[in-house]
Write a protein that holds these residues in place. Structure first.
Motif, PDB file in Angstrom:
ATOM      1  N   GLY A  61       7.133 -14.507  12.904  1.00 15.36           N
ATOM      2  CA  GLY A  61       8.215 -14.579  11.940  1.00 15.36           C
ATOM      3  C   GLY A  61       7.773 -15.055  10.569  1.00 15.36           C
ATOM      4  N   ASN A  62       8.142 -14.304   9.546  1.00 19.87           N
ATOM      5  CA  ASN A  62       7.871 -14.647   8.143  1.00 19.87           C
ATOM      6  C   ASN A  62       6.384 -14.692   7.799  1.00 19.87           C
ATOM      7  OD1 ASN A  62      10.367 -14.993   6.629  1.00 19.87           O
ATOM      8  ND2 ASN A  62      10.818 -16.608   8.101  1.00 19.87           N
ATOM      9  N   LYS A  63       5.531 -14.165   8.644  1.00 19.88           N
ATOM     10  CA  LYS A  63       4.104 -14.135   8.343  1.00 19.88           C
ATOM     11  C   LYS A  63       3.730 -12.753   7.830  1.00 19.88           C
ATOM     12  CE  LYS A  63      -0.513 -14.903  10.236  1.00 19.88           C
ATOM     13  NZ  LYS A  63      -1.311 -15.279  11.443  1.00 19.88           N
ATOM     14  N   PRO A  64       3.365 -12.636   6.543  1.00 18.31           N
ATOM     15  CA  PRO A  64       3.048 -11.317   5.985  1.00 18.31           C
ATOM     16  C   PRO A  64       1.699 -10.795   6.480  1.00 18.31           C
ATOM     17  CG  PRO A  64       2.674 -13.012   4.345  1.00 18.31           C
ATOM     18  CD  PRO A  64       3.295 -13.706   5.526  1.00 18.31           C
ATOM     19  N   ILE A  65       1.625  -9.497   6.676  1.00 18.94           N
ATOM     20  CA  ILE A  65       0.394  -8.810   7.051  1.00 18.94           C
ATOM     21  C   ILE A  65       0.163  -7.695   6.042  1.00 18.94           C
ATOM     22  CG2 ILE A  65      -0.775  -7.424   8.800  1.00 18.94           C
ATOM     23  CD1 ILE A  65       0.917  -8.829  10.915  1.00 18.94           C
ATOM     24  N   SER A  66      -1.022  -7.687   5.425  1.00 17.61           N
ATOM     25  CA  SER A  66      -1.368  -6.660   4.449  1.00 17.61           C
ATOM     26  C   SER A  66      -2.385  -5.693   5.039  1.00 17.61           C
ATOM     27  CB  SER A  66      -1.938  -7.290   3.173  1.00 17.61           C
ATOM     28  OG  SER A  66      -0.958  -8.046   2.498  1.00 17.61           O
ATOM     29  N   TYR A  67      -2.187  -4.434   4.761  1.00 16.70           N
ATOM     30  CA  TYR A  67      -3.089  -3.378   5.232  1.00 16.70           C
ATOM     31  C   TYR A  67      -3.115  -2.268   4.186  1.00 16.70           C
ATOM     32  CZ  TYR A  67       1.326  -1.126   6.483  1.00 16.70           C
ATOM     33  OH  TYR A  67       2.585  -0.589   6.432  1.00 16.70           O
ATOM     34  N   TYR A  68      -3.962  -1.269   4.429  1.00 16.62           N
ATOM     35  CA  TYR A  68      -4.122  -0.162   3.482  1.00 16.62           C
ATOM     36  C   TYR A  68      -3.948   1.163   4.211  1.00 16.62           C
ATOM     37  CZ  TYR A  68      -5.951  -3.718   0.373  1.00 16.62           C
ATOM     38  OH  TYR A  68      -6.080  -4.843  -0.402  1.00 16.62           O
ATOM     39  N   ALA A  69      -3.259   2.110   3.559  1.00 12.09           N
ATOM     40  CA  ALA A  69      -3.060   3.458   4.081  1.00 12.09           C
ATOM     41  C   ALA A  69      -3.775   4.437   3.166  1.00 12.09           C
ATOM     42  CB  ALA A  69      -1.573   3.779   4.162  1.00 12.09           C
ATOM     43  N   VAL A  70      -4.603   5.308   3.747  1.00 13.41           N
ATOM     44  CA  VAL A  70      -5.521   6.154   2.988  1.00 13.41           C
ATOM     45  C   VAL A  70      -5.235   7.619   3.273  1.00 13.41           C
ATOM     46  CG1 VAL A  70      -7.952   6.591   2.441  1.00 13.41           C
ATOM     47  CG2 VAL A  70      -7.259   4.350   3.354  1.00 13.41           C
ATOM     48  N   GLY A  71      -5.306   8.454   2.232  1.00 17.22           N
ATOM     49  CA  GLY A  71      -5.174   9.895   2.397  1.00 17.22           C
ATOM     50  C   GLY A  71      -6.161  10.631   1.508  1.00 17.22           C
ATOM     51  N   GLY A  72      -7.056  11.424   2.103  1.00 18.70           N
ATOM     52  CA  GLY A  72      -8.061  12.177   1.350  1.00 18.70           C
ATOM     53  C   GLY A  72      -7.880  13.676   1.524  1.00 18.70           C
ATOM     54  N   TRP A  73      -7.335  14.331   0.506  1.00 16.06           N
ATOM     55  CA  TRP A  73      -7.029  15.770   0.521  1.00 16.06           C
ATOM     56  C   TRP A  73      -8.211  16.547  -0.034  1.00 16.06           C
ATOM     57  CZ3 TRP A  73      -3.804  18.411  -3.770  1.00 16.06           C
ATOM     58  CH2 TRP A  73      -3.450  19.713  -3.409  1.00 16.06           C
ATOM     59  N   GLU A  74      -8.527  17.660   0.597  1.00 17.49           N
ATOM     60  CA  GLU A  74      -9.687  18.446   0.183  1.00 17.49           C
ATOM     61  C   GLU A  74      -9.561  19.012  -1.224  1.00 17.49           C
ATOM     62  OE1 GLU A  74      -9.680  22.843   1.391  1.00 17.49           O
ATOM     63  OE2 GLU A  74      -9.085  21.846   3.264  1.00 17.49           O
ATOM     64  N   GLN A  75      -8.320  19.177  -1.737  1.00 20.85           N
ATOM     65  CA  GLN A  75      -8.156  19.688  -3.097  1.00 20.85           C
ATOM     66  C   GLN A  75      -8.299  18.571  -4.141  1.00 20.85           C
ATOM     67  OE1 GLN A  75      -6.789  22.940  -4.323  1.00 20.85           O
ATOM     68  NE2 GLN A  75      -7.187  23.915  -2.365  1.00 20.85           N
ATOM     69  N   SER A  76      -8.227  17.332  -3.718  1.00 19.00           N
ATOM     70  CA  SER A  76      -8.483  16.216  -4.628  1.00 19.00           C
ATOM     71  C   SER A  76      -9.971  15.971  -4.782  1.00 19.00           C
ATOM     72  CB  SER A  76      -7.818  14.935  -4.108  1.00 19.00           C
ATOM     73  OG  SER A  76      -6.424  15.042  -4.106  1.00 19.00           O
ATOM     74  N   ASP A  77     -10.703  16.114  -3.687  1.00 18.26           N
ATOM     75  CA  ASP A  77     -12.151  15.935  -3.665  1.00 18.26           C
ATOM     76  C   ASP A  77     -12.687  16.857  -2.570  1.00 18.26           C
ATOM     77  OD1 ASP A  77     -14.795  15.128  -3.196  1.00 18.26           O
ATOM     78  OD2 ASP A  77     -14.358  13.005  -3.502  1.00 18.26           O
ATOM     79  N   GLU A  78     -13.480  17.844  -2.946  1.00 15.34           N
ATOM     80  CA  GLU A  78     -13.985  18.810  -1.968  1.00 15.34           C
ATOM     81  C   GLU A  78     -14.756  18.138  -0.850  1.00 15.34           C
ATOM     82  OE1 GLU A  78     -16.141  22.153  -3.316  1.00 15.34           O
ATOM     83  OE2 GLU A  78     -14.473  23.020  -4.450  1.00 15.34           O
ATOM     84  N   GLY A  79     -15.324  16.965  -1.145  1.00 17.95           N
ATOM     85  CA  GLY A  79     -16.068  16.258  -0.124  1.00 17.95           C
ATOM     86  C   GLY A  79     -15.222  15.878   1.074  1.00 17.95           C
ATOM     87  N   PHE A  80     -13.902  15.756   0.868  1.00 16.58           N
ATOM     88  CA  PHE A  80     -13.029  15.361   1.967  1.00 16.58           C
ATOM     89  C   PHE A  80     -12.910  16.441   3.044  1.00 16.58           C
ATOM     90  CE2 PHE A  80     -10.756  12.306  -1.110  1.00 16.58           C
ATOM     91  CZ  PHE A  80     -11.546  11.245  -0.687  1.00 16.58           C
ATOM     92  N   LYS A  81     -13.430  17.632   2.772  1.00 18.36           N
ATOM     93  CA  LYS A  81     -13.485  18.654   3.819  1.00 18.36           C
ATOM     94  C   LYS A  81     -14.388  18.210   4.968  1.00 18.36           C
ATOM     95  CE  LYS A  81     -12.809  22.768   0.901  1.00 18.36           C
ATOM     96  NZ  LYS A  81     -13.438  24.029   0.434  1.00 18.36           N
ATOM     97  N   ASP A  82     -15.355  17.377   4.652  1.00 17.80           N
ATOM     98  CA  ASP A  82     -16.353  16.945   5.625  1.00 17.80           C
ATOM     99  C   ASP A  82     -15.942  15.606   6.243  1.00 17.80           C
ATOM    100  OD1 ASP A  82     -19.129  17.085   6.831  1.00 17.80           O
ATOM    101  OD2 ASP A  82     -19.294  15.217   5.700  1.00 17.80           O
ATOM    102  N   ALA A  83     -15.899  15.552   7.571  1.00 19.83           N
ATOM    103  CA  ALA A  83     -15.448  14.340   8.257  1.00 19.83           C
ATOM    104  C   ALA A  83     -16.350  13.152   7.954  1.00 19.83           C
ATOM    105  CB  ALA A  83     -15.376  14.588   9.762  1.00 19.83           C
ATOM    106  N   ALA A  84     -17.667  13.378   7.908  1.00 18.31           N
ATOM    107  CA  ALA A  84     -18.603  12.280   7.643  1.00 18.31           C
ATOM    108  C   ALA A  84     -18.389  11.718   6.236  1.00 18.31           C
ATOM    109  CB  ALA A  84     -20.034  12.761   7.820  1.00 18.31           C
TER     110      ALA A  84
END
Length: 432
Positions: free
Chosen positions: A386-409
């Motif tokens: 209760g009342n304890k904040p938890i911070s995390y990050y959500a990531v999205g890598g689209w291949e049209q933003s960076d062609e490198g994101f086509k590759d899983a590695a």
């Protein structure tokens, strides 16, 4: 710039030491020491007001210059809503194990900087009224689109954006987090989601110069969306588009701050009564974005209603089951959950998705049911208090933003690097 206040626990990644005040408006320095063995790009730095002279708070604005004379964009944010700033925020590049000294002066006119973050939020008060920009709103249980007969919100709810990617929250009761893929670094237009007459219109599922809505959400909570597991059940926080009455008494939204280098919102779910229970919960989340990352930070807490058998769930949509969910530890601080497949409309593009979760709260992961009001999603399971904040990050890598994101590695390497960037500690000294 809108400044409505931000929470004091944001950006614990920055450490402050040996600060002193001065009565002069000029001649101060901010010394930044990167304690990590990796170089940092667009590292978030937050310095609280009490580390500066009192005179700096009297209607003045900071100007930060590097030793080479380059200007570092910054903003002053009000943490507690009292209309006085509480924190100086900026992002900066730092060499590995290196130091950067910034000259700080205070000026009477607010400097203008290139906008690298933004929030877009609009609503129409009636079906025949045009959308108007807003900074806050409350939607009650009987005000869903199905019950009032129209969609009141531009893009179904608020959008937050940086120079890499944009996200949106379905404030219309669904409470999922969607993703807009970007192909440009500038901010997308303010009229996305409305037509020339000012009416709500789905005009963002076609490609524009800046990009488009790309992610298929279904009945998941999207990327970084929130749920609670009660025992072994998966009740949805909110409803689906086919429902006319919400299971949340009211949902309050406001823009906390919107500026060139940080934008933040707050969403509070009051009196959530999960289906099939007699319980009532209040939850709060605070999505925040700053430049340079294909991600946003979210901070979640449950403020009332916990009975001890709950698990906090942080979601990733899983409509394409081609990719097996990967669990990747990073040092002692983070656990990454990652997929790399076609979580896009008609499975047209590769979209890597990831969650960066604090290890201290992590309890493993689970899958939502294959069908139902909460479905087709993978979830990180987190300890909740209760009342304890938890911070995390959500990531999205689209291949049209960076062609490198086509590759899983490539995508995997990017997310691991981002986690290390987040972990890196920067010591900050304000001196005369």
């Amino acid at each position: 710039m809108i400044n409505k206040g931000i929470p004091v626990y944001l950006l614990a990644c920055t450490t402050l030491f040996s600060c002193q005040s001065t009565k002069s408006n000029n001649g101060q320095e901010i010394v930044l020491k990167n304690t990590a063995s990796t170089s940092l790009t667009d590292k978030a730095i937050a310095i609280k007001r009490d580390n500066f002279a009192d005179t700096a708070a009297q209607g003045l604005y900071p100007v930060l210059l590097t030793q080479k004379g380059d200007t570092i964009a910054s903003q002053l944010d009000d943490l507690d809503g009292d209309q006085q700033w509480d924190e100086l925020f900026f992002v900066i590049d730092l060499p590995a194990n290196g130091e950067q000294v910034l000259n700080l002066t205070w000026v009477g006119t607010q400097p203008q900087y290139t906008q690298r973050t933004n929030i877009r939020f609009g609503k129409r008060s009636a079906k025949d009224k045009p959308v108007q920009p807003k900074t806050n709103d409350t939607i009650h249980a009987n005000q869903l689109p199905k019950s009032i007969g129209y969609q009141p919100y531009q893009t179904d709810g608020p959008t937050w954006e940086n120079d890499k990617v944009a996200f949106r929250h379905y404030l219309d009761g669904r409470n999922a987090k969607d993703l807009f893929g970007k192909k440009v670094s500038y901010m997308s237009p303010e009229d996305v989601g409305i037509n020339a007459a000012g009416a709500v219109e789905d005009n963002y599922h076609v490609m524009h110069e800046w990009g488009r809505d790309i992610m298929a959400v279904g009945n998941s909570v999207g990327i970084g969306g929130v749920a609670l597991m009660i025992g072994d059940s998966f009740p949805r926080l909110g409803v689906t588009a086919n429902d006319s009455i919400n299971n949340v008494g009211n949902t309050a939204f406001n823009i906390v701050t919107e500026g060139p280098v940080r934008s933040k919102t707050r969403i509070v779910y009051n009196n959530w009564q999960p289906e099939g229970t007699s319980r009532s919960y209040t939850l709060e989340e605070q999505p925040t974005i700053w430049p340079g990352m294909y991600a946003y930070q979210n901070t979640v807490k449950v403020t009332s209603g916990l009975q001890g058998d709950e698990t906090l769930l942080i979601g990733m949509n899983n409509l394409d089951t081609t990719s097996t969910l990967e669990e990747i530890p990073v040092d002692d601080e983070w656990m990454i959950l990652l997929t790399h497949d076609r979580e896009t409309y008609n499975k047209e593009w590769i979209l890597g998705l990831a969650l960066i979760i604090p290890k201290s709260s992590y309890l493993g992961y689970t899958e939502a049911p294959a069908s139902g009001k909460l479905a087709q999603a993978s979830f990180a399971k987190l300890k909740v208090e209760g009342n304890k904040p938890i911070s995390y990050y959500a990531v999205g890598g689209w291949e049209q933003s960076d062609e490198g994101f086509k590759d899983a590695a490539y995508f995997r390497s990017y997310v691991k690097s981002l986690a290390k960037q987040i972990s890196a500690k920067v010591n900050v000294q304000v001196r005369q």
